[in-house]
Design an enzyme around this catalytic site. Structure first.
Site, PDB file in Angstrom:
ATOM      1  CG  ASN A   7      -1.899   1.111   1.243  1.00  0.00           C
ATOM      2  OD1 ASN A   7      -1.825   2.019   0.396  1.00  0.00           O
ATOM      3  ND2 ASN A   7      -2.826   1.081   2.172  1.00  0.00           N
ATOM      4  NE  ARG A  91      -6.458   1.284  -0.005  1.00  0.00           N
ATOM      5  CZ  ARG A  91      -6.508   2.450   0.625  1.00  0.00           C
ATOM      6  NH1 ARG A  91      -5.430   2.964   1.164  1.00  0.00           N
ATOM      7  NH2 ARG A  91      -7.643   3.100   0.720  1.00  0.00           N
ATOM      8  CG  HIS A 180     -13.995   2.390   3.144  1.00  0.00           C
ATOM      9  ND1 HIS A 180     -14.820   3.249   3.814  1.00  0.00           N
ATOM     10  CD2 HIS A 180     -12.737   2.798   3.414  1.00  0.00           C
ATOM     11  CE1 HIS A 180     -14.104   4.145   4.463  1.00  0.00           C
ATOM     12  NE2 HIS A 180     -12.824   3.897   4.231  1.00  0.00           N
ATOM     13  NE  ARG A 241     -11.666  11.750   4.824  1.00  0.00           N
ATOM     14  CZ  ARG A 241     -11.524  10.487   4.458  1.00  0.00           C
ATOM     15  NH1 ARG A 241     -12.466   9.880   3.786  1.00  0.00           N
ATOM     16  NH2 ARG A 241     -10.432   9.832   4.758  1.00  0.00           N
ATOM     17  CD  GLU A 385      -9.158  -2.001   3.646  1.00  0.00           C
ATOM     18  OE1 GLU A 385      -9.454  -1.184   2.773  1.00  0.00           O
ATOM     19  OE2 GLU A 385      -8.787  -1.677   4.784  1.00  0.00           O
TER      20      GLU A 385
END
Ligand code: AMP
Length: 415
Positions: A7, A91, A180, A241, A385
């Site tokens: 990643n 990823r 996601h 956020r 993941e």
């Protein structure tokens, strides 16, 4: 087959090395501060303690070389030679409309990822840097890319289109993509396995609640709707956020506060959410701690955060005309029993009866948190993941080696 999962961020690179015979993790680690002075490589070989090395790592190619050196290190290594790495999986945040599934890296795939830089200017260039860095160090090793958006490519137009002039979609691909996806895919399958039912027969809402947070309506194993949009700003309230807001707030704030567009963008992405409302932290642990010691702003932030998740679960139960299970995952979803309790408390009308003792249990395994008679189940399912990236990479590389395979398989639609 040993698969290295990477990643790659703009100044960091995380890795996990899997032995796919039993899906065990041989080693994992991360390189931080790439391109700055005093870069740090933290490496965990198997179950042994972490090793830290501080040095100057000016670019991602050097970072990958350092990782490979560490993986084959005399003392801390887990491989005899770098040739023991048979595939690398990356990823990639944004696959746009071009990728509905994971693919092997080819020149065409790289070109397409570059074309998508506009849609994910912070993430996709960093992923490409990681892919090139692996290419330089391991030129003969096949690489695959797994997209955060791919799982959501099954959304119908009624879910993914914005009610704005369609020319903007046609010309600039302005639409909802969702993120996601790798986590939601993994967690949905694990939840179905746990429930002992095929995922194709289930209506699930997966709440991936971490630093970034989203809810996804998973109808019969496919994404039907998701709360994040063209970017990961839309939807739930998150650590920093804002999530959903009236778009008219943007020009209004620009006028009233004499801000630039960039400043408003930064405000909504980095200085809003839990951090802004609580005035304390973007970390749910600290917000809960402050709330429990009587801080009213922290309580309000917590309430708003839980309320929005509850609203999305209700909306998605309606969107799918039913619900079998709500699944909580990621940092907050897996660890905060207080948050899960607050979300589920308002969902008794849907048939969710929380079992407080089950909800309080901590374990790294999928588990039920509702009472036995609950009409709708609520589960906690740890996400993974990296494992899904390793599995997809293994599958694609194994398929490409079968005699009937003509070149890279599994290319997404449109590529
Ligand atoms: P993730 O993005 O999935 O890695 O999640 C990271 C976030 O999980 C952190 O910022 C914390 O807010 C949250 N988190 C981790 N552990 C806990 C906990 N025990 N209680 C509440 N939140 C937690």
């Amino acid at each position: 087959m040993n698969v290295l999962v990477i990643n790659s961020g703009s100044s960091s690179l995380k890795y996990q090395l899997y032995d796919m015979r039993d899906e065990s993790i041989l080693a994992k680690g991360r390189v931080e501060r790439i391109g700055m002075d005093s870069s740090i490589l933290s490496h965990e070989p198997g179950n042994r303690p972490e090793v830290r090395e501080v040095s100057e790592i000016l670019d991602h190619t050097t970072a990958v070389r350092k990782v490979l050196d560490m993986l084959t290190h005399r003392e801390f290594g887990v491989l005899r030679t770098i040739h023991d790495i048979e595939a690398v999986g990356h990823r990639v945040v944004h696959g746009g409309e071009s990728f509905g599934e994971s693919v092997l890296v080819t020149p065409e795939v790289k070109l397409e990822i570059r074309r998508l830089f506009d849609l994910a200017p912070l993430h996709n260039p960093a992923h490409m840097t990681g892919i090139s860095a692996v290419e330089s160090n391991l030129p003969d090793v096949p690489q695959a890319v797994v997209f955060d958006t791919a799982f959501h490519q099954t959304m119908p137009p009624s879910s993914y289109l914005y009610a704005i002039p369609t020319v903007l979609y046609r010309k600039h691909k302005i639409r909802r993509y969702g993120f996601h996806g790798t986590s939601v895919d993994y967690v949905s399958r694990s939840a179905a396995e746990f429930l002992g039912r095929p995922v194709s027969g289930l209506k699930l809402v997966v709440c991936h609640i971490g630093n970034g947070a989203s809810c996804t309506a998973v109808l019969h194993g496919k994404s039907y709707d998701t709360s994040m949009g063209m970017t990961p700003l839309e939807g739930l309230m998150m650590g920093t956020r804002s999530g959903d807001l009236d778009p008219a707030i943007v020009p209004y704030t620009i006028n009233k506060e004499e801000l630039t567009l960039n400043e408003v963008n930064s405000m909504l992405n980095k200085h809003s959410g839990l951090l802004a409302v609580s005035g304390i932290s973007s970390d749910m642990r600290e917000v809960v701690q402050a709330m429990e010691s009587g801080n009213e702003s922290a309580r309000l932030a917590f309430e708003m955060y839980a309320y929005r998740i509850r609203k999305y679960i209700g909306a998605y139960a309606a969107a799918m005309n039913g619900l079998d299970a709500v699944v909580f995952t990621a940092g907050v979803g897996e660890n905060s029993d207080v948050l899960r309790k607050r979300v589920c408390e308002g969902l008794t009308f849907l048939g969710i009866e929380l079992d407080e003792a089950r909800n309080a249990v901590r374990s790294g395994e999928p588990r039920l948190i509702t009472a036995d008679g609950s009409r709708v189940a609520a589960l906690v399912v740890p996400t993974n993941e990296e494992l899904l990236i390793a599995r997809d990479t293994y599958r694609l590389v194994a398929q490409s080696r079968t005699p009937e395979s003509s070149g890279p398989s599994g290319t997404g639609k449109g590529t």
